[in-house]
Design an enzyme around this catalytic site. Structure first.
Site, PDB file in Angstrom:
ATOM      1  N   HIS A 240      26.798 -81.252 -34.693  1.00 20.42           N
ATOM      2  CA  HIS A 240      26.471 -79.917 -35.206  1.00 20.42           C
ATOM      3  C   HIS A 240      24.980 -79.860 -35.558  1.00 20.42           C
ATOM      4  CE1 HIS A 240      26.399 -76.620 -38.194  1.00 20.42           C
ATOM      5  NE2 HIS A 240      27.414 -76.138 -37.503  1.00 20.42           N
TER       6      HIS A 240
ATOM      7  N   GLU B 162      35.052 -75.060 -35.345  1.00 19.85           N
ATOM      8  CA  GLU B 162      33.791 -75.235 -36.074  1.00 19.85           C
ATOM      9  C   GLU B 162      33.779 -74.275 -37.248  1.00 19.85           C
ATOM     10  OE1 GLU B 162      29.969 -75.236 -33.841  1.00 19.85           O
ATOM     11  OE2 GLU B 162      29.076 -74.510 -35.704  1.00 19.85           O
TER      12      GLU B 162
ATOM     13  N   HIS C  61      33.488 -73.840 -41.310  1.00 22.54           N
ATOM     14  CA  HIS C  61      32.859 -74.594 -42.386  1.00 22.54           C
ATOM     15  C   HIS C  61      33.330 -74.180 -43.772  1.00 22.54           C
ATOM     16  CE1 HIS C  61      30.189 -76.101 -39.318  1.00 22.54           C
ATOM     17  NE2 HIS C  61      29.763 -74.901 -39.053  1.00 22.54           N
TER      18      HIS C  61
ATOM     19  N   ASP D 244      32.622 -70.444 -36.003  1.00 24.47           N
ATOM     20  CA  ASP D 244      31.493 -70.806 -36.864  1.00 24.47           C
ATOM     21  C   ASP D 244      31.572 -70.032 -38.178  1.00 24.47           C
ATOM     22  OD1 ASP D 244      29.337 -72.294 -37.644  1.00 24.47           O
ATOM     23  OD2 ASP D 244      27.974 -71.577 -36.087  1.00 24.47           O
TER      24      ASP D 244
END
Ligand code: GRE
Ligand code: ZN
Length: 319
Positions: free
Chosen positions: A159, A10, A12, A282
């Protein structure tokens, strides 16, 4: 045992064209240190992966990606963003994999874009960010996306994104000035994404698509902790009985993104087993070093730790 590979799911980035379209990336996405990292898919990102011992990031666009645009805008913007991400991935020498951005405003086009991303660009699935213009994704209009995911045998990563405006108004508004994080990772994201997952189970989607695979971040958005109670309450008289816990354990995988709590992880392992848990950070909303430090120290066997760090991801994403 050799040191296991570390794959994070995850992680980004921001595409300049996509990011120009949205006002609500969450309050954090306006912070300069975060924005710099979101727009970097090169040197700095790789350096921070190296420093923390992360071998591979599966890149996904930050919330809400192409989900709060009208269909006419979202379809070409998502396609161009996925094409750019394809080049980033291909030029990375194996350091990056990818989840597609989808134009959810047009579910059929989103399903087609998922297929193009997987079959032509080698993406490993797609990420969906919160509601699609105010509608939860369990609505049958979106089922073509899940049908295609099953057909392609790729997971959909559900998400969070900033909650529905009516929820912001009724539940969070009073505290946002002093605590903008309440709306996002502290609580707003968790509630909305957990609700999304519960609704997906209740919708009958998993009976329609019995091989559908869903990923949730943040150690399952608190659902592993609540499985027993949800299951119990939905069996009470007056409810159409549903094997909620069994369905969740069969169709969902969870990641450690932004939730490096050993007690919470132990609960997740007890409910889902070590095979369903995948390491994630994250990034850049959370930085890499505390994540890898925590993951190396979790009180598990070397075999289970290796599964969580990369073995489960390799199997689920067929890396
Ligand atoms: C995330 O992706 O986890 C995220 C956002 C926005 C704010 C905070 C956050 O997308 O953790
Ligand atoms: Zn995230």
């Amino acid at each position: 045992m050799v040191k296991p590979q570390v794959i994070a799911l995850e992680e980004h980035y921001f595409d300049a064209e996509v990011a120009a379209h949205f006002k609500e990336g969450g309050p954090e996405a306006r912070l300069p240190a975060l924005r710099e990292r979101l727009f970097d898919v090169g040197e700095r990102r790789l350096k921070e992966m190296d420093e923390a011992g992360i071998d591979v990031q599966v890149l996904s666009h930050g919330a809400p990606a192409t989900q709060r645009m009208d269909a006419e805008t979202a379809i070409p913007v998502a396609r161009r963003a996925n094409d750019k991400l394809f080049r980033i991935k291909n030029d990375s020498g194996g350091r990056f994999e990818a989840f597609a951005a989808l134009p959810t405003a047009d579910p059929k086009a989103a399903a087609d874009e998922l297929e193009r991303a997987v079959a032509k660009l080698g993406f490993k699935g797609a990420m969906i960010h919160g509601l699609a213009n105010g509608v939860f994704l369990d609505d049958q209009r979106f089922w073509p996306i899940f049908e295609r995911a099953q057909a392609l045998d790729v997971p959909i990563y559900m998400h969070p994104a900033v909650p529905h405006p009516a929820v912001v108004e009724a539940y969070y508004k009073d505290y946002l000035k002093d605590f903008p994080g309440l709306l996002t990772a502290a609580w707003g994201f968790t509630v909305e994404t957990a609700t999304q997952a519960i609704r997906m189970v209740l919708s009958g989607m998993f009976e329609a698509y019995p091989r559908l695979k869903i990923i949730l971040g943040h150690l399952g958005e608190s659902l592993p902790f609540s499985l027993w109670r949800i299951d119990m309450a939905l069996q009470r008289q007056g409810n159409r009985s549903t094997p909620f816990r069994d369905c969740f354990r069969e169709h969902f995988w969870i990641t450690t993104s932004g939730n490096f709590s050993t007690p919470a992880l132990l609960c997740c392992v007890m409910e889902l087993g070590a095979d369903r848990i995948l390491f994630s950070v994250d990034y850049p909303f959370v930085l890499n070093p505390p994540a890898t430090k925590w993951a190396q120290d979790i009180p598990f066997s070397p075999e289970d730790r290796a599964k969580i760090l990369s073995g489960n991801a390799r199997r689920l994403l067929r890396l």
